[in-house]
Design a protein around this motif. Sequence first.
Motif, mmCIF file in Angstrom:
data_model
loop_
_atom_site.group_PDB
_atom_site.id
_atom_site.type_symbol
_atom_site.label_atom_id
_atom_site.label_comp_id
_atom_site.label_asym_id
_atom_site.label_seq_id
_atom_site.Cartn_x
_atom_site.Cartn_y
_atom_site.Cartn_z
ATOM 1 N N LEU A 90 30.014 33.898 39.705
ATOM 2 C CA LEU A 90 30.537 33.189 38.538
ATOM 3 C C LEU A 90 30.819 34.181 37.418
ATOM 4 O O LEU A 90 30.093 35.148 37.248
ATOM 5 C CB LEU A 90 29.498 32.190 38.000
ATOM 6 N N GLN A 94 32.109 30.873 33.090
ATOM 7 C CA GLN A 94 31.804 29.777 34.018
ATOM 8 C C GLN A 94 30.312 29.462 34.000
ATOM 9 O O GLN A 94 29.922 28.291 33.961
ATOM 10 C CB GLN A 94 32.246 30.140 35.436
ATOM 11 N N GLN A 97 29.438 27.529 30.946
ATOM 12 C CA GLN A 97 29.836 26.119 31.009
ATOM 13 C C GLN A 97 28.844 25.305 31.833
ATOM 14 O O GLN A 97 28.462 24.191 31.450
ATOM 15 C CB GLN A 97 31.241 25.987 31.594
#
Length: 113
Positions: A90, A94, A97
């Motif tokens: 990731l 990302q 989030q």
Amino acid sequence: MDDADPHIHVERSVTRYDARARNLLAGTFGRVGDLPETVDTGCGLRVPYAMTSSRPESVTCLACREHARAQHLRLAEQIERLGSMPGAALTADQAGQVADHHRDLARRFSDGG
């Protein structure tokens, strides 16, 4: 297992999301195993699977709500650490989030039931 317990609980492994895993397996292989009849909960009881939920608004057991809140906060920290490691699957954005999603779930579990 207490049949008189009116509360909705969370599974001990709150962040596992069995329904999502079952949907993935069903979509990939066209079949999945049966759901368990009973599960261990965050408060230490063993209850029917039907008396559990992963939705914060549905959980009425206060001990399970606190357990779920702590589990989601712990997962958010772990995801952020993994996202900042070299070669991580990731990106940092990302991971941020996903961590924010779990922090939001933790907040929702702490907002009473």
